[in-house]
Design a protein around this motif. Structure first.
Motif: not given
Ligand code: SF4
Ligand code: FES
Lengths: 137, 248
Positions: A1-2, A5-6, A10-13
């Motif tokens: 199961m994975n 995932r966001p 849209k993520l801030y690295y």
């Protein structure tokens, strides 16, 4: 199961700020340790050259040793010594972590173990210095 | 007499809207028995319902409330306001992780790494039920017990500069967990964990900064697991290459 995932777009690295290693003494020591490899590598090359000159005979060796007594080289060697001592101490600290000494239920405190190792290093160094001086006559 | 107050300087990031995180200050009542998480809950309930963060157990068990408090990775449910002798406390998402929103980080990379060390008991062949359970002596339990205490809070990843610089490094908690199963007398999966633990992104990336152990709220001591795995790997290497007859 994975799982879900966001959405990556849209993520801030975050980036590590250029000065991250100044934030903590342990980070600074980490950087110094990385840097120290340069000094130790150069030291080893110089040392090999010295051995090579020795194989060419006493004159070649003395001439090379004279070059090494220039102030720049002396400073370099002092730095290399400090860095290699720093490495030895790190090594002893990790020894205490890797091989804890247990006597029954008692475990030797890590600092004590590192301290004993450092004391042994100093003792052995003194013995070598004394031997060196006596053998030189 | 006016109620004492304290200011929390909290990182905000709204996905799809903000280019980069900003920070927002909230002044809230100061209570001597409050932890940072209580303060965040006060903000969310009374001042600003849009603030996002993770938490669950409030007692240092679930591992979901990890954040940077004044720049140090902490479980916010265990970080008392009274231990910060200042008017303003900075609360940021755990470093070294991508941010989803406000104080919520993306932990999928960590989850993949945890799974990669096969953190379960592996047997070459299971013995039949009729032979009973796998017995273990207290000394055999002692060999790995401390490493079972990990609550996957990821504080150690936030403290590790190697993980920050080399995101492929499998990192302290995953290695500690792999080591935990390697040390379990019931386990026979060490060879299957070898590539991941001692391969390119494994233990050799670590240069013994030691901060993982420093920040771990459960005294797992991941740094020890990493250094011991290194020694183990070196020993294995010696026996398999230098003493071929020493191989099992
Ligand atoms: S090893 Fe410690 S700091 Fe790291 S995830 Fe586990 S409990 Fe948290
Ligand atoms: S809320 Fe569960 S560990 Fe802090």
């Amino acid at each position: 199961m994975n799982g879900t995932r966001p959405d990556k777009s849209k993520l801030y690295y975050p980036k590590m700020p250029a000065t991250w290693w100044l934030k903590k003494s342990s980070y600074l020591l980490f950087m110094l340790r990385e840097l120290s490899s340069v000094f130790i590598a150069i030291f080893l090359v110089v040392y090999l050259m010295q051995v090579y000159q020795l194989s060419r005979g006493p004159e070649a060796y003395v001439a090379f040793a004279q070059k090494l007594s220039a102030p720049g080289w002396v400073i370099f060697h002092i730095l290399a010594l400090v860095f290699s001592l720093f490495h030895s101490i790190t090594w002893f600290q990790s020894t205490a972590v890797v091989m804890p000494l247990r006597i029954g239920a008692w475990e030797m405190p890590r600092q004590l173990m590192t301290g004993l190792n450092v004391a042994a290093l100093i003792a052995v160094s003194i013995v070598i210095l004394i031997l060196f001086n006596t053998l030189r006559g | 007499m006016a109620e004492p107050t304290i200011t929390l300087n909290v990182t905000r990031y709204r996905p799809g809207q903000d280019q980069a995180p900003t920070s927002q200050r909230y002044t809230i009542p100061y209570k001597n028995d409050w932890v940072v998480l209580d303060a965040l809950n006060y903000i969310k309930d009374q001042l600003d319902g849009t603030l996002s963060y993770r938490w669950s157990c409030r007692m240092g068990v679930c591992g979901s409330c990890g954040m940077m408090v004044n720049g140090v990775p902490k479980l916010t449910c265990a970080a008392f306001l009274r231990d910060y002798q200042q008017q303003e406390i900075r609360v940021e998402p755990l470093t070294n992780f991508p941010v989803i929103r406000d104080l919520v980080i993306d932990m999928s990379d960590f989850m993949d790494k945890l799974k990669s060390v096969k953190p379960w008991i592996i047997r070459k062949t299971e013995k039949p039920l009729s032979e009973g359970e796998y017995l273990q002596s207290p000394a055999e339990l002692e060999a790995y017990q401390q490493f079972t205490q990990c609550i996957n809070c990821m504080l150690c990843y936030a403290a590790c500069p190697v993980y920050g610089l080399e995101p492929d490094f499998i990192g302290p908690a995953a290695i500690a967990l792999g080591y935990r199963y390697n040390m379990d007398s019931r386990d026979e999966g060490k060879d299957l964990r070898k590539d991941i633990l001692t391969g390119h992104d494994g233990v050799w990336q670590c240069t013994f900064v030691g901060e993982c152990t420093e920040v771990c709220p459960k005294h797992v001591d991941p740094a020890a697991a990493i250094q011991r795995t290194k020694v183990d790997a070196a020993k294995d290497w010696f026996t398999s290459y230098l003493l071929p007859w020493g191989q099992k």
